[in-house]
Design an enzyme around this catalytic site. Structure first.
Site, short mmCIF file in Angstrom:
data_model
loop_
_atom_site.label_atom_id
_atom_site.label_comp_id
_atom_site.label_asym_id
_atom_site.label_seq_id
_atom_site.Cartn_x
_atom_site.Cartn_y
_atom_site.Cartn_z
N ASP A 111 46.20 87.02 11.36
CA ASP A 111 45.18 86.13 10.82
C ASP A 111 44.21 86.86 9.89
O ASP A 111 43.00 86.73 10.02
CB ASP A 111 44.40 85.45 11.96
CG ASP A 111 45.30 84.84 13.01
OD1 ASP A 111 46.36 84.33 12.64
OD2 ASP A 111 44.93 84.88 14.20
N GLU A 140 46.39 74.32 10.06
CA GLU A 140 45.29 75.01 10.72
C GLU A 140 44.69 76.02 9.75
O GLU A 140 45.13 76.15 8.61
CB GLU A 140 45.79 75.71 12.00
CG GLU A 140 46.93 76.67 11.77
CD GLU A 140 47.56 77.19 13.05
OE1 GLU A 140 47.04 76.88 14.13
OE2 GLU A 140 48.55 77.91 12.97
#
Length: 549
Positions: free
Chosen positions: A15, A189
């Site tokens: 991420d 997301e």
């Protein structure tokens, strides 16, 4: 022309959120159940990255009892040009049972990338993956996934945006639902907002953080939308370009999307940066499975792709495709000096290496320190390694498919519940432990092995060696999912256990919450100690080496 070799940050570095401040680049990555939390890396050339700090290192979060793969998710790093402050937004996932996904999101700020950081400011509990955008008019916006729990509604939920109050916390006004993503991959997301010319661009991770992962983009002249999707109808970066229709499918694995023609898998969840030369790059997560398997022991690593803007204002990869590459063109005119081996050689001369992390609990001098016996790392034994409360573990990320982890430990146990040694670790239910302990039968210290495999305790009762000296050198040789365990009492290394299958110590090989994928956090190497007796034992480690082969 210089080239950048992927992954730029091997091992657990998922991420990635990137910013540039002047001529220096910073990336923040997720850490889940590991402390200190939120890794921060620094680079001058986008190719060589150094771990420089952690953002949450002073007890700001309590990760005890965290089930895999909850914890600290998807930090987003931003820089406010108006105030010259660094901002980090992150989610603390506290529950995943029942697919409720209870997550509290916070922001912290600092005047320097190394802190001190502010106290956490509560933002929302609506979902996860928050990202802050600092607009030119002085307003600030928060983009996040609104998690959907209702039956009959499209999962995982809407991407939403609201103005955010960075002074007092919370949002200003109402949430604005944007969409469920820009393609048919679903599982939208990690929304992030960028502005270029007259457009706001919304970058989204999609397809689930598995083999169908990708990066999507849309644009609007109004920050609250509506957003126009990229005209291709497909992700702009992925490792599996073939079409995927997966709207409403909460599955993050998508093993059917494995690309046999690519070393890189799972490319997705990217962020965007412009260089001082006006070039554009996108760091993103990726994985590399063991050959012949779909198991990824190194977890989700960080790679980077070179991007460019088309004449009509759309972002795409520099080569015009959307297939993420293992090698990309470096910054124009900037030489790349050397490469980081990602090896660790720590002899505990003063402090211990910044790379050491601990699952579930904080690192505190009362159980780990370098001052009680100078030149050694002393670890006071505490809980069993099955514990999610107080395991006494010091661990570093595995960064290669072939390496050796080696240490020398001095330990004098007087009970079978006192142990110390070296091992491989994923989480509290999955590890391998080569260690010293006390044998009542032999009335001596012995070397033996204990293993945890998806919660099952496996004792190597046929492998016991009497240790005559106070200290013993231990080594684990890891090669493509197999481990050989060795020791050295004199000059030569002796093989203790050969060929243990540890391929299950991987994101797909472990069990998390029922109904969820195994994990996101990857393989670690560790030294540690257990004292389930009187809490009066400790182990002194002379050195800790990790050598990639």
């Amino acid at each position: 022309m210089t080239t950048i070799q992927n992954p730029i940050i091997p091992g657990m570095a998922p991420d990635p959120a990137i910013i540039r401040v002047e001529d220096t680049y910073y990336i923040a990555t997720s850490t889940f159940h590991w402390n200190p939390a939120i890794q921060i890396f620094q680079s001058k050339d986008l190719a060589n990255w150094e771990l420089i700090d952690y953002a949450l290192k002073n007890g700001e979060v309590n990760l005890r009892g965290t089930n895999t793969p909850a914890g600290i998710w998807a930090p987003h790093l931003s820089y406010d040009l108006a105030t010259k402050k660094y901002w980090l937004a992150y989610s603390h996932m506290v529950n995943m049972a029942g697919r409720e996904f209870n997550s509290d999101s916070y922001a912290i700020w600092a005047d320097d990338i190394k802190g001190p950081w502010s106290e956490p400011i509560f933002l929302t509990a609506i979902g996860f993956d928050p990202a802050i955008f600092h607009d030119e008019d002085g307003k600030h916006y928060l983009a996040i996934l609104e998690w959907e729990t209702r039956q009959g509604y499209q999962a995982p939920g809407h991407i939403v945006i609201a103005e955010v109050d960075l002074g007092n916390g919370g949002i200003i006004g109402e949430w604005h639902r944007i969409n469920h993503g820009f393609t048919t991959r679903g599982c939208a997301e990690a929304p992030q907002i960028y502005k270029r010319n007259d457009y706001y661009y919304l970058l989204i991770a999609a397809g689930g953080t598995g083999y169908g992962h990708g990066v999507e983009i849309g644009r609007s002249k109004n920050i609250l939308g509506p957003y126009e999707p990229h005209p291709s109808g497909e992700p702009i970066v992925t490792s599996s370009p073939r079409h995927l229709f997966s709207l409403g499918d909460p599955d993050a694995g998508h093993f059917e999307m494995y690309n046999p023609n690519s070393v890189m898998q799972k490319a997705g969840h990217g962020s965007l940066v412009e260089t001082t030369t006006g070039e554009w790059y996108m760091p993103h997560l990726m994985s590399r499975p063991l050959e012949g398997t779909l198991l990824n022991p190194l977890g989700r690593e960080t790679s980077i792709q070179k991007m460019h803007w088309t004449e009509d204002g759309w972002l795409e990869m520099a080569d015009g495709s959307n297939l993420a590459k293992m090698t990309v063109e470096g910054i124009d005119g900037l030489s790349i000096d050397g490469t980081n081996t990602h090896e660790i050689k720590d002899e505990f001369v003063s402090a211990y290496s910044l790379h050491f992390m601990t699952p579930y609990r904080n690192q505190e001098e009362k159980w780990v320190n370098t001052t009680e016996r100078p030149g050694y790392l002393r670890i006071h034994g505490e809980n069993s390694f099955f514990s999610q409360i107080n395991p006494a573990i010091m661990a570093t990320r595995a960064t290669s498919f072939a390496y050796e982890v080696q240490t020398k430990v001095a330990f004098q146990p007087d009970h079978y519940s006192e142990t110390a040694g070296v091992g491989l670790y994923y989480d509290s239910n999955n590890w391998l432990y080569l260690h010293l302990t006390y044998s009542e039968e032999q009335e001596a210290t012995i070397l033996t092995v204990l293993q945890a495999k998806r919660g099952e305790r496996i004792e190597y009762s046929n492998h016991r060696l009497i240790v005559k000296e106070e200290a013993l050198e231990l080594k684990i040789s890891y090669n493509q999912g197999t481990a050989d365990l060795m020791y050295r009492q004199d000059e030569e290394w002796e093989l203790f256990v050969e060929g243990i299958d540890v391929s299950y110590l991987s994101d797909e090989g472990v069990n998390g919450e029922p109904g969820e994928i195994g994990g996101f956090t990857a393989l670690f190497n560790f030294i540690g100690s257990v004292d389930a007796h009187q809490r009066d034992s400790y182990a002194d480690f002379d050195y800790y080496y990790v050598t990639n082969i």
